[in-house]
Scaffold this motif. Structure first.
Motif, short mmCIF file in Angstrom:
data_model
loop_
_atom_site.label_atom_id
_atom_site.label_comp_id
_atom_site.label_asym_id
_atom_site.label_seq_id
_atom_site.Cartn_x
_atom_site.Cartn_y
_atom_site.Cartn_z
N SER A 97 7.37 -7.11 -0.44
CA SER A 97 6.74 -8.35 -0.92
C SER A 97 7.00 -8.53 -2.41
N VAL A 112 6.50 10.61 -0.20
CA VAL A 112 6.49 9.91 1.08
C VAL A 112 7.84 9.29 1.42
N GLU A 113 8.53 8.75 0.44
CA GLU A 113 9.77 8.04 0.76
C GLU A 113 10.81 8.95 1.40
N PHE A 156 1.87 10.87 -3.59
CA PHE A 156 2.33 9.91 -2.58
C PHE A 156 3.58 9.19 -3.07
N ASP A 157 3.55 8.78 -4.34
CA ASP A 157 4.69 8.07 -4.91
C ASP A 157 5.98 8.86 -4.70
N LEU A 202 -1.97 10.06 -6.50
CA LEU A 202 -1.10 8.88 -6.45
C LEU A 202 0.35 9.25 -6.80
N ASP A 224 -0.81 0.14 11.06
CA ASP A 224 -0.20 1.44 10.74
C ASP A 224 -0.98 2.14 9.62
N ASN A 233 10.14 3.03 -4.80
CA ASN A 233 9.52 3.78 -5.89
C ASN A 233 10.56 4.49 -6.75
N GLN A 240 0.66 0.18 -0.23
CA GLN A 240 1.84 0.13 0.65
C GLN A 240 1.83 -1.16 1.48
N VAL A 241 0.66 -1.52 2.00
CA VAL A 241 0.56 -2.74 2.79
C VAL A 241 0.85 -3.95 1.91
N GLU A 242 0.26 -3.95 0.72
CA GLU A 242 0.46 -5.08 -0.20
C GLU A 242 1.94 -5.21 -0.58
N ARG A 243 2.62 -4.11 -0.69
CA ARG A 243 4.05 -4.14 -1.05
C ARG A 243 4.95 -4.50 0.12
N GLY A 244 4.36 -4.61 1.31
CA GLY A 244 5.17 -5.03 2.45
C GLY A 244 5.86 -3.91 3.17
N LEU A 245 5.41 -2.67 3.02
CA LEU A 245 6.10 -1.56 3.69
C LEU A 245 5.70 -1.43 5.14
N PHE A 246 4.44 -1.71 5.45
CA PHE A 246 4.00 -1.72 6.84
C PHE A 246 2.69 -2.49 6.91
N GLY A 247 2.15 -2.64 8.12
CA GLY A 247 0.98 -3.48 8.29
C GLY A 247 -0.32 -2.69 8.30
N GLY A 268 7.01 4.22 5.53
CA GLY A 268 6.99 4.53 4.10
C GLY A 268 8.33 4.95 3.53
N SER A 290 -13.24 3.05 -8.00
CA SER A 290 -13.34 1.70 -7.43
C SER A 290 -12.21 1.44 -6.45
N ARG A 350 -10.79 1.32 -12.75
CA ARG A 350 -10.73 2.28 -11.64
C ARG A 350 -12.05 2.97 -11.39
N PHE A 370 8.95 -5.75 8.58
CA PHE A 370 8.40 -5.90 7.24
C PHE A 370 9.52 -5.96 6.20
N GLU A 371 9.19 -6.55 5.06
CA GLU A 371 10.10 -6.43 3.93
C GLU A 371 9.29 -6.40 2.65
#
Lengths: 456, 456, 456
Positions: free
Chosen positions: C6, B388-389, B384-385, B381, B437, C378, B427-434, C96, B6, A430, C3-4
């Protein structure tokens, strides 16, 4: 096939550099008789199942009667192979638990067993462990040396005569096994053993306790005996953390009632809260490091307590208020440079909220490693996640295994060292610091912080 | 070599699009005199160490005397280079802390220093900073512009005469520095400054306070003055959150006693709880956004308070009950469309349990960014975890740096923006939105939500 | 584009093996009339927005009036297309949130909609759903079959006549829809409906309630009726968990006062606490699994309660003490092998601290899945992180969707199954166990643990 915690390649490098360091075990519950007498362990069930509440509480939760795994049954009345088979049949219950990780490590590294435990392999695994236990290299002292134990602390009642520790001190075996002063039963008037234990304190200290000062002197004397046998620490278990300084006449009066078993609950709490500060002041005098394990509600299953006694898996964590609970103690002793306090919590919500900010201010305070249910891969990662940013690393007390299961000590330290490597590798990834700093911190966390925190 | 957080490659893209956006700083503790007078900062110790409790509390926790790093020592009696060397010798204590990340960012981006701080480099780093501070481009106003600060809010007592803010308003410098109305000492009867501050409130408001209505009018008048100087918000610090509406005669009676210093603790709590609702009602009237910072137990080290005063690193977080604590206030003002409340917590267990569900219902309520000890990579982190939901992003108040250390402002916003990028990329990697957004949300979190929440 | 969540490639394999398993839905709030009458759903707004507090609370938090999305408006007075357009215009608020994931899953898999919802597409999406709802395959029973529902439990007041469940039992449709006994309003004397509901209990049970024994018998009778219609469980909602065993004369006296509405709050709490133990004892008798949902403070917005009634998005989680709260109940019934208790918490700090240790000891206790606000990606990952190491997997109760939104059931189970696959793949990657065990655990978590926990 058995499993072990996987490491990424940078984590592996950090791990390998600390894997074989000596084991420093400054807090635990092994039996000093093992090392004083150096007798063989009896059988696999006695080694792994019967004394380990992590193991039998899980079986109990799924309806296995404690008697069927030998708990509360005299050793001579147990069928160790039947116990082992029952355990093996329930081995899947432990998937995902540190108990399973520890045991698989012990099977593999302690006994050379590579097959997975199951109903089919139960007898084979039993036989292999059973045969090993008869060999001299599985005697306690040989294991102590094989495990590369630099020091091992036991936990002993304030009134314990410490005969095994005396035997060890007089003998010529060089393994360093030291006691820890655990005075709960002579400090907490709400403990059912209190009145009897105060009498016993008089006997073993050889000090007639006529009043409060005698009581303090008897405690001081016992601490001296422990210290003389190598102790560097005390230990205190508290359900609801509370400290308060009482004026001497009030303390005198409450103690007078307490020893007659005539104290109201609120006063018992006050006297116990006062005695914790007295203990802190004695620690500042004699240099014994004070440990506080707070937030375990003991023996919540009344039937089980009556039928099987204490420590049978029904102790449950509760919320803890470290800030207000320790404030009177810290305001009295907290800036004494000779005082050191190591705090253990079962309430993880206090890591970031209370303990890390407190340890980041008070010079006396160190945060103990994840305790009990939280001594696990995720438990350790949550700990680092939540304490380091505010407390840094140098306000931590390293690791201790806190175990009753001697054979699990290498496994527990190995899990810690793997988790340390995972954590530090992530910090490097990180961008928080470089590999050089990570290597130093890995050694600190593996051994040096524990040595330093416990004045070993 | 210095380090910085990083970013993965998708996070880097999100970060780069927000890295150079203006800095909106709607809550903090910089000194308005800096901008009114535009004098040079004195020396590196005075810039980095002496005023920053994050820095000196860590040193204190490891036994460094506060005097030795200049805290509580008049500036003329300090040896800034000696302080700096002592700090550098303890630089490893900060490994893993945001303080280290902020300072390394400041060294590199503020002063062009690329070497790691250590005993060896201490003098070189000191000299480089010291030389820079003498240059005109390191005067407060020049830095304000270099930092691309769109707006900077200070925090000022209700009875502050705001002379520096008036100087700024009268002057021709265009930097937007605004005050924030912080009335704790004139609202909380348990504050030791209360009686004196109520008198001062009479003086500065020029309103004779004969009774409760006068008191409210004086407060209203002060709010008006703050608003006239650009304030858009108030701020309230509360240890144990408690609000209650009192009937006017009760409030009148309690206030009468309070100003004579004759209120019982329970009544003081009630009056303060009532005054918070009065403040909320005034906010609904005048549009000043109400901020509540709850759950810090102040000055837990009594000796230190006596010897060095407030804000010396001994404030500790405690548990907070937002649901029950705010219920009376919200039931009175919570649906007024002109009322806005931003809540800051030190009790992370309330993120998912209380604040996110509350902000996901009450139109007035926004969740402030991770506060104090939680303004860190992991702290952000976790935030947000956990929020946000349930609350979504639009019920957040963006970021504020809350700092006393002016030079750390870009570093703190940079850490936030990197953490935002890491979070959104995940979030994008997890497929929540593109990605589209995510790019909008990145801008929202970097600047737009703060502008909106604070009505800037 | 929708989306779904991933999945990595190992997670995908675990997911695909459980994706199409039947859905077991042992706890929820769908309307049994839907299945008894099998009428078409009215319109898209009525299907997705008006009954779903997850949806309208978020809109409310951003200042949308509940009336404008049809909440509290008679169906005939609503303009469903206008409601839908307003919802679509605020669709970004849900970025989210699990609500967005569930709805996108429903749009795609339920209705074949692939475009993203927006102001531009609102009408098109509305028309597509509206047209579908008129088709026979979108009637409740057809959907039930298409969703591959093995069993669906509703939640019904103790005094409910269960007419729809009787209709279903008498009919020839084979879908298994069963009731759940929810007696809060006849157990909690502080519930405003209590006095009226006790009267109603007399009527529907046909038992004259002259005293406490009659009251217990009436409850027993109702449980029998529920069980006769297929119920396997009861459900209890409690704000502050408290259980206590009262001697019969005390219980008798308090009940006498309670039914006249003349009980002090402290006594109401005691009687409710006692009745929970009575319910536990009845569960041990009749085998109905007891569910406790603790820690929701209901209706915290008084104006909203008055204008719109209960369940309108203003229920807020509060801290819960499971250890002390359940101790009297568990000490009375906890070791009865016929008793089963499933605990649901909104206080995640109790996962690792209380519920996992308790479930790892008490044979009766299972931990329910993440509840309400924590039923999210999450939320589920935090749950596994914090419960599994101490409780293992076999002390969990699998999943239940707890929904009022029938069409969201497949989406909710799909999100759970994806999260399960993510979690287990990570466990394998971390070296905790192998793929074979992960595959078994995936099935356990998807369906088998729920079947077993609820005795289905």
């Amino acid at each position: 096939m058995t499993f072990e915690i996987s490491l990424s390649s940078p984590a592996t490098e950090l791990y390998e550099a600390i894997r074989d360091l000596p084991i420093v075990s400054p807090h635990g519950h092994t039996d000093p008789a093992w090392f004083a007498e150096n007798a063989a362990f009896t059988d696999p069930a006695d080694l792994v199942i019967v004394p380990d509440h992590y193991v039998f509480r899980m079986l109990h939760s799924q309806g296995v009667a404690l008697e069927d795994v030998g708990v509360g049954v005299p050793r001579e009345a147990r069928d160790p192979r039947a116990i082992w088979r029952l355990f093996a049949a329930h081995w899947h219950l432990f998937l995902g638990t540190p108990t399973r990780t520890w045991l698989e490590h012990m099977f593999r590294h302690g006994f050379g067993i590579e097959v997975a435990l199951s109903t089919e392999t139960a007898d084979m695994v039993y036989d292999q462990i059973d045969a090993a236990l008869e060999r001299p290299e599985f005697r306690p002292r040989a294991l102590f040396e094989r495990f590369n134990l630099e020091v091992l602390a036991t936990t002993d009642a304030a009134t314990d005569l410490l005969e095994h520790h005396q035997t060890l001190q007089r003998g010529d075996w060089t393994g360093r096994v030291i006691p820890t002063f655990r005075p709960d039963a002579v400090l907490d008037p709400s403990d059912p053993r209190y009145v009897r234990e105060i009498k016993r304190l008089e006997e073993v200290s050889n000090i007639t306790i006529s009043g409060f000062e005698d009581y303090l002197n008897a405690l001081r004397a016992r601490r001296g005996v422990f210290k003389g046998l190598g102790a560097t620490a005390t230990d205190h278990a508290i359900e609801e953390l509370h400290t308060v300084w009482l004026d001497r006449p009030v303390a005198e009066e409450l103690f007078g009632k307490a020893r007659r078993g005539a104290l109201e609950p609120q006063d018992a709490k006050a006297l116990y809260g006062h005695m914790l500060i007295e203990m802190a002041e004695m620690s500042a005098e004699d240099g014994l490091v004070m440990q506080i394990h707070a937030g375990s509600r003991r023996n919540t299953n009344a039937d089980l307590l009556e039928s099987h006694g204490r420590d049978k898996g029904a102790d449950m964590p509760v919320r803890t208020d470290w800030v207000r609970g320790l404030e009177p103690l810290l305001n009295r002793v907290g800036t004494n440079p000779n005082f050191r306090l190591i705090a253990f919590t079962l309430d993880e919500s206090t890591y970031a909220r209370e303990l890390a900010p407190m340890a980041g201010h008070w010079p006396c305070l160190k945060i103990g490693p994840p305790w009990w249910f939280h001594d696990s891969l995720n438990g350790i990662l949550r700990y680092f996640d939540q304490v380091v940013e505010t407390a840094g690393y140098q306000n931590l007390a390293g690791f201790n295994d806190d175990t009753r299961a001697f054979m699990s000590i290498p496994a527990r330290h190995d899990l810690w060292r793997r988790a340390v490597a995972l954590h530090l590798a992530q910090q490097v990834e990180r961008g928080l610091f470089g590999t050089g700093d990570a290597e130093i911190l890995a050694r600190d966390l593996a051994v040096d912080l524990a040595r330093k925190a416990y004045r070993l």
